[in-house]
Write a protein that holds these residues in place. Structure first.
Motif, PDB file in Angstrom:
ATOM      1  N   ASN A 233      -7.432   8.412  -2.255  1.00  0.00           N
ATOM      2  CA  ASN A 233      -8.386   8.542  -1.148  1.00  0.00           C
ATOM      3  C   ASN A 233      -8.815   7.180  -0.631  1.00  0.00           C
ATOM      4  N   SER A 234      -8.966   6.228  -1.539  1.00  0.00           N
ATOM      5  CA  SER A 234      -9.339   4.870  -1.150  1.00  0.00           C
ATOM      6  C   SER A 234      -8.243   4.236  -0.302  1.00  0.00           C
ATOM      7  N   LEU A 235      -7.001   4.406  -0.711  1.00  0.00           N
ATOM      8  CA  LEU A 235      -5.887   3.866   0.077  1.00  0.00           C
ATOM      9  C   LEU A 235      -5.852   4.514   1.454  1.00  0.00           C
ATOM     10  N   ASP A 236      -6.090   5.814   1.492  1.00  0.00           N
ATOM     11  CA  ASP A 236      -6.046   6.556   2.744  1.00  0.00           C
ATOM     12  C   ASP A 236      -7.186   6.127   3.675  1.00  0.00           C
ATOM     13  N   GLU A 237      -8.371   5.884   3.105  1.00  0.00           N
ATOM     14  CA  GLU A 237      -9.515   5.447   3.911  1.00  0.00           C
ATOM     15  C   GLU A 237      -9.247   4.076   4.514  1.00  0.00           C
ATOM     16  N   ASN A 238      -8.570   3.230   3.734  1.00  0.00           N
ATOM     17  CA  ASN A 238      -8.294   1.870   4.207  1.00  0.00           C
ATOM     18  C   ASN A 238      -7.132   1.821   5.184  1.00  0.00           C
ATOM     19  N   ASN A 239      -6.329   2.881   5.209  1.00  0.00           N
ATOM     20  CA  ASN A 239      -5.156   2.893   6.083  1.00  0.00           C
ATOM     21  C   ASN A 239      -4.876   4.323   6.526  1.00  0.00           C
ATOM     22  N   PRO A 240      -5.449   4.759   7.613  1.00  0.00           N
ATOM     23  CA  PRO A 240      -5.267   6.138   8.078  1.00  0.00           C
ATOM     24  C   PRO A 240      -3.825   6.464   8.480  1.00  0.00           C
ATOM     25  N   ASN A 241      -2.935   5.468   8.538  1.00  0.00           N
ATOM     26  CA  ASN A 241      -1.555   5.726   8.907  1.00  0.00           C
ATOM     27  C   ASN A 241      -0.724   6.259   7.744  1.00  0.00           C
ATOM     28  N   LEU A 242      -1.257   6.233   6.524  1.00  0.00           N
ATOM     29  CA  LEU A 242      -0.496   6.749   5.363  1.00  0.00           C
ATOM     30  C   LEU A 242      -0.463   8.234   5.384  1.00  0.00           C
TER      31      LEU A 242
ATOM     32  N   LYS B  42       0.832  -1.201   0.000  1.00  0.00           N
ATOM     33  CA  LYS B  42       0.000   0.000   0.000  1.00  0.00           C
ATOM     34  C   LYS B  42       0.867   1.251   0.000  1.00  0.00           C
ATOM     35  N   GLY B  43       1.919   1.227   0.791  1.00  0.00           N
ATOM     36  CA  GLY B  43       2.831   2.370   0.848  1.00  0.00           C
ATOM     37  C   GLY B  43       3.509   2.619  -0.485  1.00  0.00           C
ATOM     38  N   LYS B  44       3.956   1.544  -1.123  1.00  0.00           N
ATOM     39  CA  LYS B  44       4.593   1.678  -2.440  1.00  0.00           C
ATOM     40  C   LYS B  44       3.597   2.204  -3.467  1.00  0.00           C
ATOM     41  N   ARG B  45       2.372   1.672  -3.434  1.00  0.00           N
ATOM     42  CA  ARG B  45       1.346   2.122  -4.383  1.00  0.00           C
ATOM     43  C   ARG B  45       1.014   3.587  -4.149  1.00  0.00           C
ATOM     44  N   PHE B  46       0.946   3.992  -2.894  1.00  0.00           N
ATOM     45  CA  PHE B  46       0.674   5.381  -2.543  1.00  0.00           C
ATOM     46  C   PHE B  46       1.733   6.299  -3.162  1.00  0.00           C
ATOM     47  N   LEU B  47       2.997   5.920  -2.998  1.00  0.00           N
ATOM     48  CA  LEU B  47       4.077   6.742  -3.551  1.00  0.00           C
ATOM     49  C   LEU B  47       4.047   6.766  -5.076  1.00  0.00           C
ATOM     50  N   GLU B  48       3.719   5.631  -5.688  1.00  0.00           N
ATOM     51  CA  GLU B  48       3.603   5.586  -7.155  1.00  0.00           C
ATOM     52  C   GLU B  48       2.499   6.524  -7.632  1.00  0.00           C
ATOM     53  N   LEU B  49       1.369   6.491  -6.939  1.00  0.00           N
ATOM     54  CA  LEU B  49       0.245   7.343  -7.325  1.00  0.00           C
ATOM     55  C   LEU B  49       0.566   8.820  -7.148  1.00  0.00           C
ATOM     56  N   ILE B  50       1.249   9.152  -6.066  1.00  0.00           N
ATOM     57  CA  ILE B  50       1.645  10.546  -5.837  1.00  0.00           C
ATOM     58  C   ILE B  50       2.572  11.013  -6.953  1.00  0.00           C
ATOM     59  N   ASP B  51       3.518  10.178  -7.343  1.00  0.00           N
ATOM     60  CA  ASP B  51       4.441  10.515  -8.424  1.00  0.00           C
ATOM     61  C   ASP B  51       3.684  10.706  -9.740  1.00  0.00           C
TER      62      ASP B  51
ATOM     63  N   HIS C  81      -6.267  12.416 -13.558  1.00  0.00           N
ATOM     64  CA  HIS C  81      -5.935  12.976 -12.246  1.00  0.00           C
ATOM     65  C   HIS C  81      -7.031  12.631 -11.242  1.00  0.00           C
ATOM     66  N   THR C  82      -8.273  12.722 -11.673  1.00  0.00           N
ATOM     67  CA  THR C  82      -9.406  12.412 -10.805  1.00  0.00           C
ATOM     68  C   THR C  82      -9.391  10.943 -10.388  1.00  0.00           C
ATOM     69  N   LYS C  83      -9.105  10.058 -11.326  1.00  0.00           N
ATOM     70  CA  LYS C  83      -9.035   8.619 -11.014  1.00  0.00           C
ATOM     71  C   LYS C  83      -7.944   8.341  -9.987  1.00  0.00           C
ATOM     72  N   ILE C  84      -6.792   8.964 -10.171  1.00  0.00           N
ATOM     73  CA  ILE C  84      -5.688   8.772  -9.230  1.00  0.00           C
ATOM     74  C   ILE C  84      -6.070   9.292  -7.851  1.00  0.00           C
ATOM     75  N   THR C  85      -6.701  10.467  -7.814  1.00  0.00           N
ATOM     76  CA  THR C  85      -7.118  11.042  -6.533  1.00  0.00           C
ATOM     77  C   THR C  85      -8.085  10.118  -5.817  1.00  0.00           C
ATOM     78  N   LYS C  86      -9.016   9.533  -6.561  1.00  0.00           N
ATOM     79  CA  LYS C  86      -9.967   8.598  -5.948  1.00  0.00           C
ATOM     80  C   LYS C  86      -9.243   7.378  -5.388  1.00  0.00           C
ATOM     81  N   GLU C  87      -8.262   6.861  -6.130  1.00  0.00           N
ATOM     82  CA  GLU C  87      -7.522   5.706  -5.641  1.00  0.00           C
ATOM     83  C   GLU C  87      -6.699   6.074  -4.409  1.00  0.00           C
TER      84      GLU C  87
END
Length: 69
Positions: free
Chosen positions: A60-69, A6-15, A52-58
């Motif tokens: 947000n989904s990662l963040d909802e599933n893991n508030p520690n990100l 999840k952390g790796k995916r989060f960073l990929e999406l941010i990039d 951009h909208t699709k990435i933002t939704k993903e």
């Protein structure tokens, strides 16, 4: 998906999101320089904003599933 994945995916999406933001800015500058007369640029910007909208939704989904990100 593990926390590490999840952390790796989060960073990929941010990039990816950052890259798209710069592309949007570039296209907007070109569109302004064309005096807003480029249908092609408008379509490209629409597509980039949709991505951009699709990435933002993903993100947000990662963040909802893991508030520690």
């Amino acid at each position: 998906m593990s926390e590490e994945e999840k952390g790796k995916r989060f960073l990929e999406l941010i990039d990816e999101q950052n890259s798209i933001q710069w592309k949007i800015i570039s296209k907007l500058i070109s569109l302004i320089n064309s005096k807003w007369n480029s249908s092609e640029l408008k379509i490209e910007i629409e597509s980039l904003v949709e991505n951009h909208t699709k990435i933002t939704k993903e993100l947000n989904s990662l963040d909802e599933n893991n508030p520690n990100l």
